[in-house]
Each structure stands twice: as structure tokens, then as C-alpha cells.
Design a protein around this motif. Sequence first.
Motif, PDB file in Angstrom:
ATOM      1  N   ILE A 254      77.970 -70.239 -47.886  1.00 23.44           N
ATOM      2  CA  ILE A 254      77.675 -71.344 -46.959  1.00 23.44           C
ATOM      3  C   ILE A 254      78.914 -72.179 -46.639  1.00 23.44           C
ATOM      4  O   ILE A 254      79.064 -72.690 -45.536  1.00 23.44           O
ATOM      5  CB  ILE A 254      76.515 -72.246 -47.483  1.00 23.44           C
ATOM      6  CG1 ILE A 254      76.061 -73.257 -46.411  1.00 23.44           C
ATOM      7  CG2 ILE A 254      76.896 -73.004 -48.747  1.00 23.44           C
ATOM      8  CD1 ILE A 254      75.473 -72.644 -45.164  1.00 23.44           C
TER       9      ILE A 254
ATOM     10  N   THR B 110      72.962 -67.418 -37.528  1.00 24.40           N
ATOM     11  CA  THR B 110      73.049 -66.011 -37.927  1.00 24.40           C
ATOM     12  C   THR B 110      72.376 -65.129 -36.894  1.00 24.40           C
ATOM     13  O   THR B 110      71.406 -65.524 -36.266  1.00 24.40           O
ATOM     14  CB  THR B 110      72.396 -65.737 -39.289  1.00 24.40           C
ATOM     15  OG1 THR B 110      72.610 -64.365 -39.635  1.00 24.40           O
ATOM     16  CG2 THR B 110      70.889 -65.941 -39.258  1.00 24.40           C
TER      17      THR B 110
ATOM     18  N   LEU C 243      71.604 -72.096 -38.255  1.00 23.76           N
ATOM     19  CA  LEU C 243      73.062 -72.108 -38.367  1.00 23.76           C
ATOM     20  C   LEU C 243      73.710 -70.889 -37.706  1.00 23.76           C
ATOM     21  O   LEU C 243      74.864 -70.568 -37.973  1.00 23.76           O
ATOM     22  CB  LEU C 243      73.493 -72.206 -39.834  1.00 23.76           C
ATOM     23  CG  LEU C 243      73.274 -73.588 -40.480  1.00 23.76           C
ATOM     24  CD1 LEU C 243      73.549 -73.547 -41.964  1.00 23.76           C
ATOM     25  CD2 LEU C 243      74.139 -74.659 -39.803  1.00 23.76           C
TER      26      LEU C 243
ATOM     27  N   GLU D 272      69.198 -70.303 -41.930  1.00 29.71           N
ATOM     28  CA  GLU D 272      70.250 -69.347 -41.531  1.00 29.71           C
ATOM     29  C   GLU D 272      70.208 -69.095 -40.021  1.00 29.71           C
ATOM     30  O   GLU D 272      71.243 -68.902 -39.382  1.00 29.71           O
ATOM     31  CB  GLU D 272      70.155 -68.035 -42.324  1.00 29.71           C
ATOM     32  CG  GLU D 272      68.936 -67.168 -42.075  1.00 29.71           C
ATOM     33  CD  GLU D 272      67.729 -67.489 -42.954  1.00 29.71           C
ATOM     34  OE1 GLU D 272      66.816 -66.635 -43.037  1.00 29.71           O
ATOM     35  OE2 GLU D 272      67.686 -68.598 -43.557  1.00 29.71           O
TER      36      GLU D 272
ATOM     37  N   ASN E 226      81.734 -71.282 -45.972  1.00 30.62           N
ATOM     38  CA  ASN E 226      82.550 -70.678 -44.912  1.00 30.62           C
ATOM     39  C   ASN E 226      81.879 -70.753 -43.537  1.00 30.62           C
ATOM     40  O   ASN E 226      82.440 -70.279 -42.561  1.00 30.62           O
ATOM     41  CB  ASN E 226      82.821 -69.190 -45.216  1.00 30.62           C
ATOM     42  CG  ASN E 226      83.505 -69.028 -46.552  1.00 30.62           C
ATOM     43  OD1 ASN E 226      84.342 -69.844 -46.929  1.00 30.62           O
ATOM     44  ND2 ASN E 226      83.134 -67.981 -47.285  1.00 30.62           N
ATOM     45  N   ASN E 227      80.686 -71.340 -43.484  1.00 29.87           N
ATOM     46  CA  ASN E 227      79.963 -71.405 -42.208  1.00 29.87           C
ATOM     47  C   ASN E 227      80.484 -72.600 -41.397  1.00 29.87           C
ATOM     48  O   ASN E 227      80.296 -73.759 -41.772  1.00 29.87           O
ATOM     49  CB  ASN E 227      78.460 -71.536 -42.473  1.00 29.87           C
ATOM     50  CG  ASN E 227      77.639 -71.551 -41.195  1.00 29.87           C
ATOM     51  OD1 ASN E 227      77.803 -72.418 -40.340  1.00 29.87           O
ATOM     52  ND2 ASN E 227      76.748 -70.585 -41.057  1.00 29.87           N
ATOM     53  N   ASP E 228      81.131 -72.287 -40.278  1.00 30.64           N
ATOM     54  CA  ASP E 228      81.769 -73.344 -39.475  1.00 30.64           C
ATOM     55  C   ASP E 228      80.772 -74.355 -38.950  1.00 30.64           C
ATOM     56  O   ASP E 228      81.036 -75.561 -38.924  1.00 30.64           O
ATOM     57  CB  ASP E 228      82.539 -72.735 -38.295  1.00 30.64           C
ATOM     58  CG  ASP E 228      83.730 -71.917 -38.767  1.00 30.64           C
ATOM     59  OD1 ASP E 228      84.213 -72.196 -39.892  1.00 30.64           O
ATOM     60  OD2 ASP E 228      84.167 -71.001 -38.044  1.00 30.64           O
ATOM     61  N   GLU E 229      79.615 -73.842 -38.536  1.00 31.96           N
ATOM     62  CA  GLU E 229      78.611 -74.754 -37.983  1.00 31.96           C
ATOM     63  C   GLU E 229      78.144 -75.736 -39.061  1.00 31.96           C
ATOM     64  O   GLU E 229      78.034 -76.931 -38.819  1.00 31.96           O
ATOM     65  CB  GLU E 229      77.428 -73.936 -37.456  1.00 31.96           C
ATOM     66  CG  GLU E 229      77.009 -74.354 -36.066  1.00 31.96           C
ATOM     67  CD  GLU E 229      76.049 -73.364 -35.428  1.00 31.96           C
ATOM     68  OE1 GLU E 229      74.964 -73.810 -35.023  1.00 31.96           O
ATOM     69  OE2 GLU E 229      76.378 -72.164 -35.349  1.00 31.96           O
ATOM     70  N   PHE E 230      77.875 -75.210 -40.254  1.00 34.18           N
ATOM     71  CA  PHE E 230      77.456 -76.060 -41.372  1.00 34.18           C
ATOM     72  C   PHE E 230      78.530 -77.104 -41.680  1.00 34.18           C
ATOM     73  O   PHE E 230      78.234 -78.284 -41.853  1.00 34.18           O
ATOM     74  CB  PHE E 230      77.181 -75.195 -42.612  1.00 34.18           C
ATOM     75  CG  PHE E 230      76.884 -75.986 -43.862  1.00 34.18           C
ATOM     76  CD1 PHE E 230      75.692 -76.683 -43.989  1.00 34.18           C
ATOM     77  CD2 PHE E 230      77.804 -76.034 -44.910  1.00 34.18           C
ATOM     78  CE1 PHE E 230      75.404 -77.423 -45.139  1.00 34.18           C
ATOM     79  CE2 PHE E 230      77.524 -76.768 -46.056  1.00 34.18           C
ATOM     80  CZ  PHE E 230      76.331 -77.461 -46.168  1.00 34.18           C
ATOM     81  N   ARG E 231      79.784 -76.670 -41.715  1.00 32.79           N
ATOM     82  CA  ARG E 231      80.874 -77.596 -42.043  1.00 32.79           C
ATOM     83  C   ARG E 231      81.012 -78.678 -40.982  1.00 32.79           C
ATOM     84  O   ARG E 231      81.272 -79.840 -41.290  1.00 32.79           O
ATOM     85  CB  ARG E 231      82.200 -76.822 -42.164  1.00 32.79           C
ATOM     86  CG  ARG E 231      82.183 -75.841 -43.332  1.00 32.79           C
ATOM     87  CD  ARG E 231      83.528 -75.719 -44.009  1.00 32.79           C
ATOM     88  NE  ARG E 231      84.613 -75.420 -43.076  1.00 32.79           N
ATOM     89  CZ  ARG E 231      85.354 -74.314 -43.110  1.00 32.79           C
ATOM     90  NH1 ARG E 231      85.122 -73.389 -44.020  1.00 32.79           N
ATOM     91  NH2 ARG E 231      86.324 -74.137 -42.240  1.00 32.79           N
TER      92      ARG E 231
END
Length: 305
Positions: free
Chosen positions: A222, A169, A167, A164, A224-229
Motif C-alpha cells: 500500500i 486497481t 484506489l 483496492e 507504494n500506491n501513489d493515489e493512497f499517498r
Amino acid sequence: WSNNNKGTYATVFKGRSKLTENLVALKEIRLEHEEGAPCTAIREVSLLKNLKHANIVTLHDIIHTERSLTLVFEYLDSDLKQYLDNCGNLMCMNNVKIFMFQLLRGLSYCHKRKILHRDLKPQNLLINDKGELKLADFGLARAKSVPTKTYSNEVVTLWYRPPEVLLGTTEYSTPIDMWGVGCILFEMATGRPMFPGSTVKEELHLVFRLIGTPTEDSWPGISNNDEFRSYMFSQYRPQPLINHVPRLDSEGIDMLTALLLYDTRTRVSAEASLRHPYFLSLGENIHSLVDSKTHTQMYLTSVMC
């Protein structure tokens, strides 16, 4: 006096107290260099002054001059990284358990006081000749952002950092330390770091390859996490941890699994970990120790592995 370690914005010396003849570690923080250093340093001091626990390094004194702030700590001659190196990376499994218990005791004490460590790694776990383990270097304990380089330009390791945080947070809470505890348990039991990535992307890739790429099921929100996507990781399935840590017993595997959960709401706490069946073999009286005492000598199979 020897200078043996440059930290984030500080130099550490080894000295001897004229008063007690005891060895001390002197952490000298220069105040003129970096804008952020003084306030971070002063925060660290005010935090540590209030922490009195057998598994947290003791701050004896503070010497404040115009140009520097010197923190006088108890001296411990080794740390977990050196200990592992000296073992040829093969620690006895009972000692793994004892170090783990001490780490969790120190952390539980901090977490109850709403203090996060934020930079857990083997180099920050000091060990003395009795086999007592103590948390040290709360340098990042309150900083909102985690620097990528230390003051002396060493790269800050990502190996123990939870996904987290990798990514992006900024909603930090006590679970951020617990991920690192899991990584350290793995490293003690196998002799090698669990996720030795050198970039954020590589670090996340190593995590996902072993624990499985997170899904809405394992990590609500997860998707919705732009960095992850943006990374577009492959969908890895979780691997059985026992295949990677064959020396850890089933209770140990169970605890490791609970420490490495993506969802911070379900990741096990330090307090709950101390009551995990993994520690039953140490006996019931370990729970009745007062904060200021460790009785690890009773349990260490041998001080060196």
C-alpha cells in the motif's frame, strides 16, 4: 406494462408471459445510444444464459431486434433495499443469516465459473415472497472500468466498492465481490449502510476510520500506491466491529472481519464463507442442497422480518 427502473443503459419493464401467465421482468437495452452498451449487453447475456442456480435470477429468453435487445428475466417483486425499508431497518437476525447464506451460495457458484458480479448492493439482491434471495444485474460483470454515472444519470454508488478498486486497481479477481458482501452483512444487521461516502476520498476516509488506515502490515504494497499517498490520510487505528454491530454474534463478527480485510489474498472467499461457523445454527443439510434448489422456507423465521 410499467417502467419501474432505469439502469446503466437499459429500461426495465414488468410484463406477463402469454405462454405461462407468469410475471416477467423485461430489460430493454437500446442499441443505438451508447458505443459501449451493445457489447456490454451481449456479454451480460452470454454470461447469464449459462448461470443456472436458485440464488441467481433466471434469464428465460432474449429478443434481439435491430434497435434493441430485450432480456426476459423471472420477476421478483422486491429487493433487499425495499425489504430493509419495510422492516423499519430492523431485520430479525436469523433472516440476516439466511439471506447471507443465499447471497454467498449464488456468489460461490459464479466465482467457481470465474464470473465476478462487480456491483453488489442491496438493490441488486432480489427477494421473492418465499424469502428466496437472488443475485441480479450483472451489467458490470465484465466491464473493465466501472462507470461513475448510469445511463439515466444516476450516480453509481461507491458504498459497496472495495478499497483496492477505489484506489484504482484494474487487477480484478473474486475478492472484489467479497468486500461488498461484508458491507451488506453490516447493513442487514444494523439497518444502515456501512460506508455511505459520496466521493472516493470520503468513501476511503469512512473505511479507514472504522477498519483502520492501512499499513504495510494490513495491506502489503500500500505504501507504494501513489493515489493512497496523495490523499495523506490520518493514521486511524482499527475499531472493534462489535461496538458498531451489537446485534451480530461473535461468529458473525468473525466473518464480517474476514470479509473486510484489505489484503485480497487473505480476504475470505465465498466458498470458505459458506463453511463458516456463523452458519452452523442453520443445520448441516443446507450444504447438501443442489444448485437448482433453495430450502429457505424451512429456515425463514418469517418472510417479512
